[in-house]
Scaffold this motif. Structure first.
Motif, PDB file in Angstrom:
ATOM      1  N   PHE A  57      -5.425  27.012 -20.781  1.00 34.06           N
ATOM      2  CA  PHE A  57      -5.379  26.594 -22.184  1.00 34.06           C
ATOM      3  C   PHE A  57      -4.500  27.466 -22.787  1.00 34.06           C
ATOM      4  CE2 PHE A  57      -9.443  25.959 -19.917  1.00 34.06           C
ATOM      5  CZ  PHE A  57      -9.671  24.571 -20.036  1.00 34.06           C
ATOM      6  N   ASP A 114      -0.402  22.761 -24.323  1.00 29.54           N
ATOM      7  CA  ASP A 114      -1.048  22.224 -25.555  1.00 29.54           C
ATOM      8  C   ASP A 114      -1.893  21.091 -25.107  1.00 29.54           C
ATOM      9  OD1 ASP A 114       0.200  23.821 -27.162  1.00 29.54           O
ATOM     10  OD2 ASP A 114       2.036  22.363 -27.461  1.00 29.54           O
ATOM     11  N   ARG A 121      -5.388  22.412 -24.281  1.00 30.80           N
ATOM     12  CA  ARG A 121      -6.086  22.660 -25.519  1.00 30.80           C
ATOM     13  C   ARG A 121      -6.607  21.460 -26.270  1.00 30.80           C
ATOM     14  NH1 ARG A 121      -1.860  26.825 -25.844  1.00 30.80           N
ATOM     15  NH2 ARG A 121      -0.683  25.292 -27.030  1.00 30.80           N
ATOM     16  N   ARG A 122      -5.974  20.506 -26.362  1.00 29.41           N
ATOM     17  CA  ARG A 122      -6.452  19.149 -27.012  1.00 29.41           C
ATOM     18  C   ARG A 122      -7.643  18.534 -26.240  1.00 29.41           C
ATOM     19  NH1 ARG A 122      -0.956  18.255 -27.709  1.00 29.41           N
ATOM     20  NH2 ARG A 122      -1.027  16.835 -25.948  1.00 29.41           N
ATOM     21  N   TYR A 182     -15.422  22.605 -19.922  1.00 36.39           N
ATOM     22  CA  TYR A 182     -14.516  23.600 -19.774  1.00 36.39           C
ATOM     23  C   TYR A 182     -14.363  23.579 -18.234  1.00 36.39           C
ATOM     24  CZ  TYR A 182     -12.640  28.301 -19.286  1.00 36.39           C
ATOM     25  OH  TYR A 182     -11.670  29.279 -19.123  1.00 36.39           O
TER      26      TYR A 182
END
Length: 290
Positions: free
Chosen positions: A10, A14, A17-18, A241
């Motif tokens: 993360f 990118d 993260r998205r 996660y």
């Protein structure tokens, strides 16, 4: 798995993260709906409605390609129509509601797959069925955020009515048939909205996992509604996660990895939670002795 392996994906990418942002926002909106689904004993209806979204999505894809707006509108329309048709069949025939749900689930899934394969792109069929959360873009993130925000606001506004319908639906129908109908059908619309949002992230076949698995896990640990909502959201975010980390670490499909990460705590809770299998089998202590 070391701490850097939990953070690096993360921090460096990118798209990770998205994906995490989308999964987290989806969880915040879907898990409260899942808790109410569980309390109303409508989990199987939600599963049927997740398949009901498919023909509308497939029809929109057939005419407009991978258009976010068209696929969202198509899925929402199909889901609402199937929910209404299921209720109509149960009320105006000798069929019970579970039978009506099962028949429309089969019809929806079959129609959706036929529409998608008729387009001649079998690769896209897998994307629609199992999602592509790692390829999520800003427009999709915005849609998921809007659905989650609208869900939380509407649940807060209709909190008392929804709780009353969950625990004493006959009283609400006698007290106010209009409020009862508004709560019932309004809640079904919220279910369809969250299923459509989940479809854009993890596909139609796995969308139900975000609604049901965290809610079922929370119910095995706590009794209170408020506690169940908070714990379900926490389980959903943590599972999303860990599923993304596992997907990155071992090159797994992200959608199924998230669903599996949500399922494992539930399976463990079945045995270890206070309301699970092993704990409930223990003999209760006697408070009074002869």
């Amino acid at each position: 798995m070391t701490l850097p392996e939990l953070i690096t994906p993360f921090a460096d990418y990118d798209f990770m993260r998205r994906a995490l942002a989308g999964a987290s926002m989806l969880t915040l909106g879907a898990t409260p709906v899942g808790v109410f689904l569980m309390l109303r004993r409508m989990s199987l209806m939600a599963d049927a409605m997740s398949h009901a979204v498919l023909p509308g999505v497939a029809a929109a894809y057939f005419f407009s390609g991978l258009s976010l707006g068209a696929m969202t509108l198509g899925g929402l329309t199909a889901g609402v129509l199937v929910a209404i048709a299921t209720g109509w069949a149960a009320r105006h025939s000798v069929l019970f509601e579970d039978t009506a749900m099962g028949t429309f689930q089969i019809l929806s899934l079959t129609a959706g797959i036929l529409l998608m394969t008729a387009h001649g792109r079998p690769v896209d069929v897998l994307q629609l069925l199992f999602g592509s959360i790692l390829a999520i873009d800003r427009d999709t993130l915005t849609l998921i955020a809007l659905v989650a925000s609208a869900t939380l606001v509407l649940l807060a506004l209709g909190w008392r009515i929804l709780v009353l319908e969950c625990f004493d639906a006959p009283f609400l129908r006698r007290y106010s048939p209009r409020l009862s109908a508004l709560a019932h059908y309004g809640f079904l619309v919220l279910v369809v909205l969250n299923l459509v949002a989940a479809f854009h992230a993890i596909g139609t076949l796995l969308a139900i996992s975000v609604l049901i698995l965290p809610a079922a896990t929370a119910r095995l640990w706590v009794n209170g509604l408020g506690k169940a909502l908070v714990l379900a959201a926490g389980c959903g975010i943590l599972g999303s996660y860990l599923g993304l980390v596992a997907s990155f670490r071992w090159d797994l499909p992200a959608g199924p990895a998230i669903a599996l990460a949500l399922a494992l705590p539930y399976l463990c809770s079945l045995f270890l939670a206070p309301h699970g299998f092993l704990r409930r089998r223990r003999p209760r202590k006697q408070h009074l002795e002869n």
